[in-house]
Design a protein around this motif. Structure first.
Motif, PDB file in Angstrom:
ATOM      1  N   ALA A  77       0.829  -1.210   0.000  1.00 22.88           N
ATOM      2  CA  ALA A  77       0.000   0.000   0.000  1.00 22.88           C
ATOM      3  C   ALA A  77       0.860   1.255   0.000  1.00 22.88           C
ATOM      4  CB  ALA A  77      -0.943  -0.015   1.198  1.00 22.88           C
ATOM      5  N   LEU A  78       1.913   1.267   0.818  1.00 27.65           N
ATOM      6  CA  LEU A  78       2.799   2.430   0.874  1.00 27.65           C
ATOM      7  C   LEU A  78       3.497   2.640  -0.455  1.00 27.65           C
ATOM      8  CD1 LEU A  78       4.195   4.706   2.407  1.00 27.65           C
ATOM      9  CD2 LEU A  78       5.846   3.028   3.271  1.00 27.65           C
ATOM     10  N   ASP A  79       3.982   1.574  -1.059  1.00 29.21           N
ATOM     11  CA  ASP A  79       4.661   1.686  -2.351  1.00 29.21           C
ATOM     12  C   ASP A  79       3.723   2.259  -3.411  1.00 29.21           C
ATOM     13  OD1 ASP A  79       6.843   0.591  -1.112  1.00 29.21           O
ATOM     14  OD2 ASP A  79       6.706  -1.367  -2.081  1.00 29.21           O
ATOM     15  N   ARG A  80       2.470   1.810  -3.410  1.00 30.10           N
ATOM     16  CA  ARG A  80       1.507   2.330  -4.393  1.00 30.10           C
ATOM     17  C   ARG A  80       1.330   3.838  -4.223  1.00 30.10           C
ATOM     18  NH1 ARG A  80      -1.305  -2.487  -3.240  1.00 30.10           N
ATOM     19  NH2 ARG A  80      -2.660  -1.414  -1.746  1.00 30.10           N
ATOM     20  N   HIS A  81       1.198   4.296  -2.994  1.00 30.31           N
ATOM     21  CA  HIS A  81       1.040   5.734  -2.747  1.00 30.31           C
ATOM     22  C   HIS A  81       2.276   6.504  -3.193  1.00 30.31           C
ATOM     23  CE1 HIS A  81      -2.753   6.272  -0.513  1.00 30.31           C
ATOM     24  NE2 HIS A  81      -2.565   5.041  -0.080  1.00 30.31           N
ATOM     25  N   LEU A  82       3.444   6.022  -2.840  1.00 29.48           N
ATOM     26  CA  LEU A  82       4.669   6.746  -3.156  1.00 29.48           C
ATOM     27  C   LEU A  82       4.953   6.769  -4.647  1.00 29.48           C
ATOM     28  CD1 LEU A  82       6.941   5.479  -0.238  1.00 29.48           C
ATOM     29  CD2 LEU A  82       5.755   7.682  -0.413  1.00 29.48           C
ATOM     30  N   ARG A  83       4.544   5.738  -5.363  1.00 27.13           N
ATOM     31  CA  ARG A  83       4.779   5.685  -6.811  1.00 27.13           C
ATOM     32  C   ARG A  83       3.852   6.611  -7.584  1.00 27.13           C
ATOM     33  NH1 ARG A  83       5.785  -0.481  -6.229  1.00 27.13           N
ATOM     34  NH2 ARG A  83       8.052  -0.613  -6.500  1.00 27.13           N
ATOM     35  N   LEU A  84       2.880   7.188  -6.911  1.00 27.29           N
ATOM     36  CA  LEU A  84       2.031   8.177  -7.581  1.00 27.29           C
ATOM     37  C   LEU A  84       2.803   9.444  -7.906  1.00 27.29           C
ATOM     38  CD1 LEU A  84      -1.261   7.831  -5.488  1.00 27.29           C
ATOM     39  CD2 LEU A  84      -0.817   6.960  -7.801  1.00 27.29           C
ATOM     40  N   GLY A  85       3.959   9.600  -7.278  1.00 33.34           N
ATOM     41  CA  GLY A  85       4.811  10.759  -7.538  1.00 33.34           C
ATOM     42  C   GLY A  85       4.483  11.925  -6.623  1.00 33.34           C
ATOM     43  N   GLY A  86       5.117  13.040  -6.894  1.00 32.31           N
ATOM     44  CA  GLY A  86       4.938  14.198  -6.042  1.00 32.31           C
ATOM     45  C   GLY A  86       5.825  14.112  -4.815  1.00 32.31           C
ATOM     46  N   THR A  87       5.826  15.179  -4.038  1.00 30.04           N
ATOM     47  CA  THR A  87       6.652  15.230  -2.841  1.00 30.04           C
ATOM     48  C   THR A  87       5.785  15.525  -1.623  1.00 30.04           C
ATOM     49  OG1 THR A  87       7.140  17.575  -3.212  1.00 30.04           O
ATOM     50  CG2 THR A  87       8.721  15.957  -4.077  1.00 30.04           C
ATOM     51  N   HIS A  88       6.329  15.200  -0.480  1.00 29.83           N
ATOM     52  CA  HIS A  88       5.638  15.364   0.789  1.00 29.83           C
ATOM     53  C   HIS A  88       6.356  16.371   1.665  1.00 29.83           C
ATOM     54  CE1 HIS A  88       2.519  12.174   0.917  1.00 29.83           C
ATOM     55  NE2 HIS A  88       3.296  11.565   0.044  1.00 29.83           N
ATOM     56  N   THR A  89       5.622  16.890   2.633  1.00 24.91           N
ATOM     57  CA  THR A  89       6.201  17.597   3.769  1.00 24.91           C
ATOM     58  C   THR A  89       6.279  16.586   4.915  1.00 24.91           C
ATOM     59  OG1 THR A  89       4.034  18.261   4.609  1.00 24.91           O
ATOM     60  CG2 THR A  89       5.115  19.742   3.023  1.00 24.91           C
ATOM     61  N   PRO A  90       7.039  16.882   5.962  1.00 28.44           N
ATOM     62  CA  PRO A  90       7.033  15.960   7.108  1.00 28.44           C
ATOM     63  C   PRO A  90       5.641  15.660   7.649  1.00 28.44           C
ATOM     64  CG  PRO A  90       8.933  17.385   7.268  1.00 28.44           C
ATOM     65  CD  PRO A  90       8.115  17.897   6.109  1.00 28.44           C
ATOM     66  N   PRO A  91       4.754  16.659   7.822  1.00 29.90           N
ATOM     67  CA  PRO A  91       3.413  16.323   8.322  1.00 29.90           C
ATOM     68  C   PRO A  91       2.608  15.442   7.369  1.00 29.90           C
ATOM     69  CG  PRO A  91       3.872  18.640   8.703  1.00 29.90           C
ATOM     70  CD  PRO A  91       4.955  18.126   7.803  1.00 29.90           C
ATOM     71  N   SER A  92       2.718  15.690   6.060  1.00 31.88           N
ATOM     72  CA  SER A  92       1.902  14.901   5.133  1.00 31.88           C
ATOM     73  C   SER A  92       2.420  13.471   5.017  1.00 31.88           C
ATOM     74  CB  SER A  92       1.852  15.565   3.756  1.00 31.88           C
ATOM     75  OG  SER A  92       3.103  15.500   3.092  1.00 31.88           O
ATOM     76  N   LEU A  93       3.739  13.293   5.051  1.00 29.84           N
ATOM     77  CA  LEU A  93       4.282  11.934   4.998  1.00 29.84           C
ATOM     78  C   LEU A  93       3.985  11.202   6.295  1.00 29.84           C
ATOM     79  CD1 LEU A  93       5.783   9.779   3.469  1.00 29.84           C
ATOM     80  CD2 LEU A  93       7.953  10.757   4.271  1.00 29.84           C
ATOM     81  N   ALA A  94       4.060  11.909   7.413  1.00 31.50           N
ATOM     82  CA  ALA A  94       3.718  11.300   8.698  1.00 31.50           C
ATOM     83  C   ALA A  94       2.266  10.848   8.705  1.00 31.50           C
ATOM     84  CB  ALA A  94       3.968  12.283   9.833  1.00 31.50           C
TER      85      ALA A  94
END
Length: 221
Positions: A77-94
């Motif tokens: 599930a995490l890999d699928r989300h991360l492969r969508l691209g884009g970047t995160h901030t610490p709060p959004s990745l948390a």
């Protein structure tokens, strides 16, 4: 009823192994670890307890395999989300990491048992298989995390996932106190001491990620 028919082909053995894990998961969702017995799992699958040992030598080995199944689903599930691209901030990745864990309470409850229980009473061969499997998943997910959070040091993805596991292991048990402690918190005005797992995990991960990024920025000055 006990099934006496022996699973003989690799396919039938794999299917039965999956059924054993399915029933173990069902019981795990209903009971505490000490209250889940191999005899109960075997009976639900239609096996004798000795027959169950052909698939899992110990209760710890069985639950280690269940942990791998649930953690593998979390990684997917995490890999699928991360492969969508884009970047995160610490709060959004948390928030992403915390949400994917809290959506899987069976996994969250197993994580605190890993180092202190599930990795004990297994063979060295099984322990090596487990660590090799974990390393193979980290090799895929860690670079995706590093790409998703600007400022996260290269090569720090495995550490981030290890720290995440440690936070879950510490916070989850605090969020499910014993009945006596739960009653005490509810009747003595000490409710503020109760830990909201989702909120605490999200806040802790945010602080962790900010610290890892800040450390990198300071090191570049």
């Amino acid at each position: 009823m006990v099934i006496q028919t022996r699973a003989r082909t690799p396919e039938s053995k794999l299917e039965r192994r999956g059924r054993i894990l399915d029933e173990a998961l069902t019981l795990w969702q209903e009971r505490r670890y000490p209250d889940v017995t191999l005899a109960d799992i075997a009976a639900r699958v239609g096996l004798t307890k000795p027959a169950l040992f052909a698939y899992f030598a110990t209760k710890e080995e069985l639950f280690l395999s269940l942990y791998e199944r649930l953690l593998g689903e979390w990684f997917d599930a995490l890999d699928r989300h991360l492969r969508l691209g884009g970047t995160h901030t610490p709060p959004s990745l948390a928030t992403l990491l915390a949400t994917l864990i809290t959506e899987r309470p069976a996994l969250a409850r197993l994580i605190p048992l890993l180092a202190g229980l599930l990795e004990h009473n297994v063979s060295a061969t099984r322990a090596a298989e487990h660590k090799t499997w974990v390393a193979s998943r980290l090799a895929v997910t860690a670079p995706l995390l590093e790409a998703a959070l600007p400022g996260l040091p290269g090569g720090s993805g495995p550490a981030l996932l290890t720290y995440t596991q440690a936070l879950v292991a510490g916070l989850q048990p605090l969020s499910e106190p014993s009945p006596a402690v739960r009653e005490a918190l509810a009747t003595t005005g000490l409710g503020a001491l109760h830990v909201d797992f989702a909120a605490a995990l999200r806040e802790s991960l945010t602080a962790l990620l900010r610290g890892m990024v800040q450390t990198t920025e300071e090191g570049d000055r």
